[in-house]
Design a protein around this motif. Structure first.
Motif, mmCIF file in Angstrom:
data_model
loop_
_atom_site.group_PDB
_atom_site.id
_atom_site.type_symbol
_atom_site.label_atom_id
_atom_site.label_comp_id
_atom_site.label_asym_id
_atom_site.label_seq_id
_atom_site.Cartn_x
_atom_site.Cartn_y
_atom_site.Cartn_z
ATOM 1 N N GLN A 26 0.898 -1.300 0.141
ATOM 2 C CA GLN A 26 -0.239 -0.052 -0.034
ATOM 3 C C GLN A 26 0.852 1.306 -0.170
ATOM 4 O OE1 GLN A 26 -2.928 0.041 3.029
ATOM 5 N NE2 GLN A 26 -4.040 1.678 2.221
ATOM 6 N N SER B 94 -2.452 5.543 -13.752
ATOM 7 C CA SER B 94 -3.624 5.926 -12.977
ATOM 8 C C SER B 94 -4.301 4.732 -12.470
ATOM 9 C CB SER B 94 -4.586 6.510 -13.981
ATOM 10 O OG SER B 94 -5.731 7.100 -13.420
ATOM 11 N N PHE C 245 -2.373 3.710 -9.399
ATOM 12 C CA PHE C 245 -2.678 4.838 -8.491
ATOM 13 C C PHE C 245 -4.006 4.574 -7.900
ATOM 14 C CE2 PHE C 245 -4.646 8.682 -6.723
ATOM 15 C CZ PHE C 245 -3.260 9.623 -6.453
ATOM 16 N N ASP C 246 -5.243 4.323 -8.427
ATOM 17 C CA ASP C 246 -6.574 4.162 -7.821
ATOM 18 C C ASP C 246 -6.797 2.716 -7.112
ATOM 19 O OD1 ASP C 246 -7.350 6.415 -9.001
ATOM 20 O OD2 ASP C 246 -8.148 5.354 -10.673
ATOM 21 N N THR D 213 -1.601 1.775 -4.928
ATOM 22 C CA THR D 213 -0.537 2.581 -4.176
ATOM 23 C C THR D 213 -0.798 4.223 -4.650
ATOM 24 O OG1 THR D 213 1.503 3.227 -3.343
ATOM 25 C CG2 THR D 213 1.525 2.388 -5.676
ATOM 26 N N THR D 214 -0.660 5.208 -3.866
ATOM 27 C CA THR D 214 -0.648 6.464 -4.265
ATOM 28 C C THR D 214 0.627 7.188 -4.351
ATOM 29 O OG1 THR D 214 -1.129 7.252 -2.052
ATOM 30 C CG2 THR D 214 -3.113 6.709 -3.307
ATOM 31 N N ASP D 215 1.765 6.332 -4.724
ATOM 32 C CA ASP D 215 3.009 6.982 -4.965
ATOM 33 C C ASP D 215 3.191 6.381 -6.340
ATOM 34 O OD1 ASP D 215 5.636 7.944 -5.015
ATOM 35 O OD2 ASP D 215 5.798 7.655 -3.149
ATOM 36 N N LYS E 27 -4.412 14.247 -9.537
ATOM 37 C CA LYS E 27 -4.032 13.243 -8.755
ATOM 38 C C LYS E 27 -2.952 13.361 -7.867
ATOM 39 C CE LYS E 27 -6.831 9.590 -10.872
ATOM 40 N NZ LYS E 27 -7.009 8.228 -11.396
ATOM 41 N N GLY F 287 0.438 12.827 -5.894
ATOM 42 C CA GLY F 287 1.084 11.522 -5.716
ATOM 43 C C GLY F 287 1.473 10.816 -6.965
ATOM 44 N N MET F 288 0.928 11.275 -8.112
ATOM 45 C CA MET F 288 1.170 10.863 -9.482
ATOM 46 C C MET F 288 1.887 12.145 -9.859
ATOM 47 S SD MET F 288 -2.207 9.194 -11.123
ATOM 48 C CE MET F 288 -1.346 9.022 -12.823
#
Length: 202
Positions: free
Chosen positions: A41, A57, A60-61, A64-66, A87, A89-90
């Protein structure tokens, strides 16, 4: 014409005309069962040769958000930065996978969906792949994973991953049925496959 696949000028010209997302080989859904288990995560993920795919993307969704994505085309990087600007973190960065600016041991997972095959189309394909693999190994953390999604079968690809200098251990290649468009829907052709190669950094 295919030899231009390794040139930024080819991709800048192509992405100046083609603005709709294009998935090389597989969508995220097609490789999710292989990719998602590699990603924790809080993992830092790098997508090399990202193009205008939805892959970054969707990671990310869903995972993980990195997520950092790089490509040699300034045109597509500009488009993707604009598209996904909300978004946090992207990141989308214009960068050559053969000469990355990242520090050693930066990422937990590196994803290569079609880049290796594109590099093979260049005049110095084998040398370019050796350099890019070395860079992937360098920026990958110990214990991290590298996933390469390729058109090539194991007997045409595995040798490129096997240098001792990469400091990783290859897992058994996994075949994934090729998606094909027929009568307006996606169908799976069980007799044709793409191949997923996973390496674990020591």
């Amino acid at each position: 014409m295919s030899q231009n696949y390794s040139k930024a000028s080819y991709w800048d010209a192509r992405y100046s005309k083609e603005k709709e997302p294009f998935e090389w080989f597989q969508s995220y859904r097609g490789i999710k069962h292989i990719l998602k288990p590699l990603i924790t995560q809080d993992a830092k993920v790098l997508v090399i040769g990202c193009g205008n795919s939805r892959l970054s993307s969707e990671i990310f969704d869903d995972a993980t958000t990195d997520v950092t994505s790089i490509d040699i085309s300034q045109v597509v990087i500009g488009d993707m930065r604009t598209k996904y600007r909300k978004k946090k973190g992207m990141q989308y960065i214009r960068m050559d996978a053969k000469n990355m600016d990242f520090k050693d041991s930066t990422f937990d997972v590196v994803v290569d969906k079609g880049l290796t095959d594109c590099l093979l189309c260049g005049d110095d394909g084998e040398e370019d792949i050796s350099i890019s693999m070395g860079e992937v190994s360098r920026v990958l953390k110990s214990g991290g994973a590298y996933l390469c999604v390729s058109f090539g079968e194991p007997d045409t690809r595995e040798s490129y991953f096997q240098s001792k200098g990469f400091n990783w251990e290859m897992q058994k290649p996994v075949s994934v049925p090729k998606p094909s468009i027929s009568s307006g829907k996606i169908e799976q052709q069980s007799n044709e496959f793409h191949w997923c190669y996973v390496a674990r950094k020591e």
